[in-house]
Write a protein that holds these residues in place. Structure first.
Motif, PDB file in Angstrom:
ATOM      1  N   UNK A 196       0.883  -1.267   0.030  1.00 47.77           N
ATOM      2  CA  UNK A 196      -0.116   0.163   0.042  1.00 47.77           C
ATOM      3  C   UNK A 196       1.076   1.307  -0.024  1.00 47.77           C
ATOM      4  N   UNK A 197       2.153   1.198  -0.514  1.00 46.17           N
ATOM      5  CA  UNK A 197       3.093   2.461  -0.435  1.00 46.17           C
ATOM      6  C   UNK A 197       2.976   2.950  -1.776  1.00 46.17           C
ATOM      7  N   UNK A 198       2.605   4.223  -1.850  1.00 43.51           N
ATOM      8  CA  UNK A 198       2.750   4.996  -2.894  1.00 43.51           C
ATOM      9  C   UNK A 198       3.226   6.374  -2.772  1.00 43.51           C
ATOM     10  N   UNK A 199       4.107   6.846  -3.316  1.00 44.27           N
ATOM     11  CA  UNK A 199       5.017   8.175  -3.064  1.00 44.27           C
ATOM     12  C   UNK A 199       5.302   8.943  -4.235  1.00 44.27           C
ATOM     13  N   UNK A 200       5.587  10.158  -4.188  1.00 41.11           N
ATOM     14  CA  UNK A 200       6.075  10.900  -5.598  1.00 41.11           C
ATOM     15  C   UNK A 200       6.762  12.146  -5.021  1.00 41.11           C
ATOM     16  N   UNK A 201       7.733  12.505  -5.724  1.00 43.53           N
ATOM     17  CA  UNK A 201       8.497  13.930  -5.410  1.00 43.53           C
ATOM     18  C   UNK A 201       8.851  14.455  -6.767  1.00 43.53           C
ATOM     19  N   UNK A 202       8.924  15.736  -6.940  1.00 49.36           N
ATOM     20  CA  UNK A 202       9.192  16.333  -7.936  1.00 49.36           C
ATOM     21  C   UNK A 202      10.365  16.041  -8.439  1.00 49.36           C
ATOM     22  N   UNK A 203      10.538  16.108 -10.115  1.00 43.72           N
ATOM     23  CA  UNK A 203      11.676  15.355 -10.822  1.00 43.72           C
ATOM     24  C   UNK A 203      11.671  16.555 -12.050  1.00 43.72           C
ATOM     25  N   UNK A 204      12.881  16.291 -12.697  1.00 44.83           N
ATOM     26  CA  UNK A 204      12.896  16.977 -14.061  1.00 44.83           C
ATOM     27  C   UNK A 204      11.930  16.442 -15.068  1.00 44.83           C
ATOM     28  N   UNK A 205      11.562  17.175 -16.129  1.00 44.66           N
ATOM     29  CA  UNK A 205      10.550  16.605 -17.050  1.00 44.66           C
ATOM     30  C   UNK A 205      11.133  15.167 -17.744  1.00 44.66           C
ATOM     31  N   UNK A 206      12.311  15.326 -17.962  1.00 43.22           N
ATOM     32  CA  UNK A 206      12.895  13.993 -18.616  1.00 43.22           C
ATOM     33  C   UNK A 206      13.226  12.892 -17.652  1.00 43.22           C
ATOM     34  N   UNK A 207      13.006  12.960 -16.271  1.00 42.82           N
ATOM     35  CA  UNK A 207      13.692  11.900 -15.432  1.00 42.82           C
ATOM     36  C   UNK A 207      12.413  11.424 -14.561  1.00 42.82           C
ATOM     37  N   UNK A 208      11.111  11.664 -14.757  1.00 42.57           N
ATOM     38  CA  UNK A 208       9.986  11.543 -13.963  1.00 42.57           C
ATOM     39  C   UNK A 208       9.418  10.290 -14.502  1.00 42.57           C
TER      40      UNK A 208
END
Length: 326
Positions: free
Chosen positions: A247-259
């Motif tokens: 049940x682990x979901x996470x997201x952090x900001x990234x460059x357009x090309x690396x997300x």
């Protein structure tokens, strides 16, 4: 219809803070505005999105709008879009005030020569969201999918705003955002179709949905369904981790090309759908302006040229991609 290489790329003003007259800015307003805009120009941008986290454009006086136009000219920046955020027209308490504010934003945009105004149904951040490092990790307001009256109000009020925009030669774009009637591809498409105005389209900011710490629609499904209705586009990306077994979901900001979102593919999907409008680069956290500049270069130098020759037919009216050139 132009090729993707000619799509204007604008910087959001998200990273420049709050320079609104009511924010208690220490230095003279005009000096602060010019300093911020000059900084954007120094990052290599010649176009800017007038994001209203920086200034509340619908509340500026005629004299303040004239000062802002002078600052844009002095900084050699063209204002090609305006994003009015967290002004839901169906908010039970502030919906009427938000509707009036958005009408004033449309008039301000016309005065400044802006071609498209982006709005949405997302609400002000809750106290819990403001306390989080990343506000999207806490659940905010959720539009009731069973509230037929609220849905009808959204359709009616956006139709009204679209008519105003069309009357002054602008487009209205509706931004995708979680837990609203613009919170899924199918709901957003249904909403814009019911509005039924060729001056009203979608802002397929799929990053707003991909960053959520829960199961989400696949980015490709989101962009393929919404692209035919797009007349403006916020772009940003996130590194995403999923482990359904825990049940682990996470997201952090990234460059357009690396997300996780493949913007090389998204550009081609948008071009095939007939998109021919402004692309606004956004980023949360850190040096957002430098990240936005790097994302601009990634798009301009490598991705947009790769989509050369791809053309399609949009379901909504587009603005000229050469509008607002500095």
């Amino acid at each position: 219809m132009s090729t993707p290489e000619a799509w204007p790329i604008a910087s959001a003003m998200l990273s420049l803070g709050n320079a609104d007259p009511e924010a208690g800015v220490a230095q003279p307003l005009r000096d602060r505005w010019l300093a911020d805009l000059t900084e954007v120009r120094g990052a290599g941008f010649d176009r800017v999105d007038l994001t209203d986290s920086w200034l509340h454009y619908g509340d500026l006086s005629a004299g303040q709008l004239a000062d802002l136009r002078a600052c844009l000219d002095e900084a050699a920046l063209s204002a090609v879009s305006m994003s009015a955020i967290r002004r839901s027209v169906i908010d039970a308490d502030a919906g009427d005030a938000h509707l009036a504010y958005l009408h004033r934003c449309i008039d301000a945009a016309a005065e400044l020569g802006v071609g498209v105004v982006s709005a949405g149904l997302h609400r002000a951040l809750t106290d819990e969201q403001r306390e989080r490092l990343w506000f999207w990790t806490a659940v905010g307001h959720v539009d009731d999918p069973e509230d037929a009256e609220a849905w009808r109000r959204a359709v009616s009020r956006f139709r009204e705003l679209g008519a105003h925009a069309e009357n002054v030669g602008l487009l209205l774009s509706l931004e995708l955002y979680e837990d609203t009637y613009l919170g899924s591809a199918s709901s957003a498409v249904r909403l814009v179709e019911e509005i039924g105005s060729d001056a009203v389209g979608l802002n397929p900011d799929i990053g707003n949905l991909i960053r959520l710490p829960r199961p989400v629609e696949h980015w490709r499904e989101l962009i393929e369904q919404t692209a035919p209705y797009a007349n403006f586009w916020h772009v940003k990306n996130y590194a995403r981790y999923e482990d359904p077994s825990t049940g682990l979901y996470s997201a952090v900001p990234a460059y357009l090309e690396s997300g996780v979102i493949d913007y090389r593919t998204c550009i081609k999907v948008m071009a095939q759908a007939g998109f021919d409008g402004v692309v606004c680069v956004e980023h949360y956290g850190g040096d957002g302006l430098s990240m936005s500049a790097a994302n601009r270069d990634y798009l301009h130098d490598r991705v947009l040229p790769a989509a050369r020759g791809i053309e399609g037919t949009s379901r909504v009216r587009q603005m000229s991609s050469t509008a607002g050139a500095a």
